[in-house]
Design an enzyme around this catalytic site. Sequence first.
Site, PDB file in Angstrom:
ATOM      1  N   GLY A  21      39.484  47.583  56.594  1.00  0.00           N
ATOM      2  CA  GLY A  21      38.838  47.288  55.316  1.00  0.00           C
ATOM      3  C   GLY A  21      38.072  48.548  54.922  1.00  0.00           C
ATOM      4  N   ALA A  22      38.280  48.990  53.672  1.00  0.00           N
ATOM      5  CA  ALA A  22      37.790  50.307  53.279  1.00  0.00           C
ATOM      6  C   ALA A  22      36.292  50.534  53.561  1.00  0.00           C
ATOM      7  CB  ALA A  22      38.122  50.545  51.811  1.00  0.00           C
ATOM      8  N   ARG A  51      42.800  57.474  59.293  1.00  0.00           N
ATOM      9  CA  ARG A  51      43.616  56.755  58.307  1.00  0.00           C
ATOM     10  C   ARG A  51      43.480  57.486  56.966  1.00  0.00           C
ATOM     11  NH1 ARG A  51      43.170  50.358  58.060  1.00  0.00           N
ATOM     12  NH2 ARG A  51      45.268  50.610  57.202  1.00  0.00           N
ATOM     13  N   GLN A  67      46.432  40.111  57.727  1.00  0.00           N
ATOM     14  CA  GLN A  67      44.972  40.079  57.513  1.00  0.00           C
ATOM     15  C   GLN A  67      44.558  38.832  56.744  1.00  0.00           C
ATOM     16  OE1 GLN A  67      46.921  42.740  57.100  1.00  0.00           O
ATOM     17  NE2 GLN A  67      45.859  44.665  57.478  1.00  0.00           N
ATOM     18  N   ASP A 115      41.316  50.066  48.170  1.00  0.00           N
ATOM     19  CA  ASP A 115      41.115  51.147  49.140  1.00  0.00           C
ATOM     20  C   ASP A 115      40.831  52.478  48.458  1.00  0.00           C
ATOM     21  OD1 ASP A 115      42.838  49.010  50.631  1.00  0.00           O
ATOM     22  OD2 ASP A 115      41.837  50.258  52.130  1.00  0.00           O
ATOM     23  N   ASN A 164      45.693  49.243  47.005  1.00  0.00           N
ATOM     24  CA  ASN A 164      45.209  48.169  47.881  1.00  0.00           C
ATOM     25  C   ASN A 164      46.370  47.750  48.782  1.00  0.00           C
ATOM     26  OD1 ASN A 164      43.080  46.338  48.731  1.00  0.00           O
ATOM     27  ND2 ASN A 164      44.281  44.713  47.809  1.00  0.00           N
ATOM     28  N   LYS A 165      46.119  46.814  49.661  1.00  0.00           N
ATOM     29  CA  LYS A 165      47.107  46.371  50.650  1.00  0.00           C
ATOM     30  C   LYS A 165      48.476  46.104  50.041  1.00  0.00           C
ATOM     31  CE  LYS A 165      46.737  46.158  54.172  1.00  0.00           C
ATOM     32  NZ  LYS A 165      47.149  47.318  54.988  1.00  0.00           N
TER      33      LYS A 165
END
Length: 356
Positions: free
Chosen positions: A58-59, A99, A205, A246, A256-257
């Site tokens: 999670g950012a 990351r 997630q 993110d 995002n994801k």
Amino acid sequence: MAGEPLETLRWRGAPDGASLPGALELVDQRALPLRVETLRCEDVEATWEAIRALAVRGAPAIGVAAAYGVVLGAQAARGDLADVRGAALAAAERLATSRPTAVNLFWALDRMRHAAEGFATSGHALLVALLAEARAIHDEDRAMCRAIGAHGARLLPDPARVLTHCNAGGLATAEHGTALGVIYSAVAAGKRVEVLACETRPLLQGARLTAFELRARGVPVTLLTDGMAAFAMQRGRVDAVIVGADRIARNGDVANKIGTYAHAVAARRHGLPFYVAAPSSTFDLSLEGGGSIPIEERAPEEVTTFAGVRTAPEDVAVWNPAFDVTPAELVTAIITERGVISPVGEDALLAVLGRG
Ligand code: MRU
């Protein structure tokens, strides 16, 4: 089954009450929802590995963890000012490779670098200043998520059925969450909110973390696989979509994801609002548009196996981007701690964020 939220991460000082030397303790998110385990990181490498392997993810949470990781690097130097400063800067450089997509990581490391380069009278004084900066980043995240929650809660109808993707909750931040923070704040304000949580292939997630934390906080949640979201919208089971982010480019494009973009397309098709909730630390104003956001690609095994069991032919080609980019034109509003950006575009974004 409402209970106390888990503390995503914390700095644990020596048993004698001193805060230095200390260690970073994390809820190991790989074990959830089956077990609540604490992972203790005592050096930079352990922190790097915790971020890379998604023990912490999670950012915003990645940014906070990395900030404490710099303190761990600096405290290992145990030397004079130049040693401590050098170790802090080396730790920041190493952690920046963990990351690539969540800009909160680089934002937090830049702050730590700035603190490392600041005036200090001794190695110990610099170490104290570094821990204070990491704690400030941690505390600010708490405050930013509460403010996001307050701004976003007003946007939800009552009752509301909200679809979300991945986990942008307490577990992805210091405590309250961004997308889920909006939901928690709306519930606290008396609104009746039900959540549809998308499973979030390949690392689940949504199933493992979002369903877990919503249940722990007593918010009604229904789990669905990612491919079911558009049908849920078509059948009138969704009032709004809220996701985290993110990295957000200057024009409002949102990384995002993986899977987020498909939900945005489906939301537009069905005339539903698509909200993004993110703190100012998630914006990357150096990037004009989402095309230049670096997208992490992860190991093929995440796609070719399920819960450790192989589910695809040996040697099949795999593409496994961990994030996608939703164009600004599909985003109804971006909810930040400084206010709501809508319509989404560079001018509105800079007006709310107040920097350029
Ligand atoms: O790979 P992850 O689990 O770190 O991805 C997380 C997300 O995509 C979240 O939606 C995002 O970081 C926002 S968290 C408040």
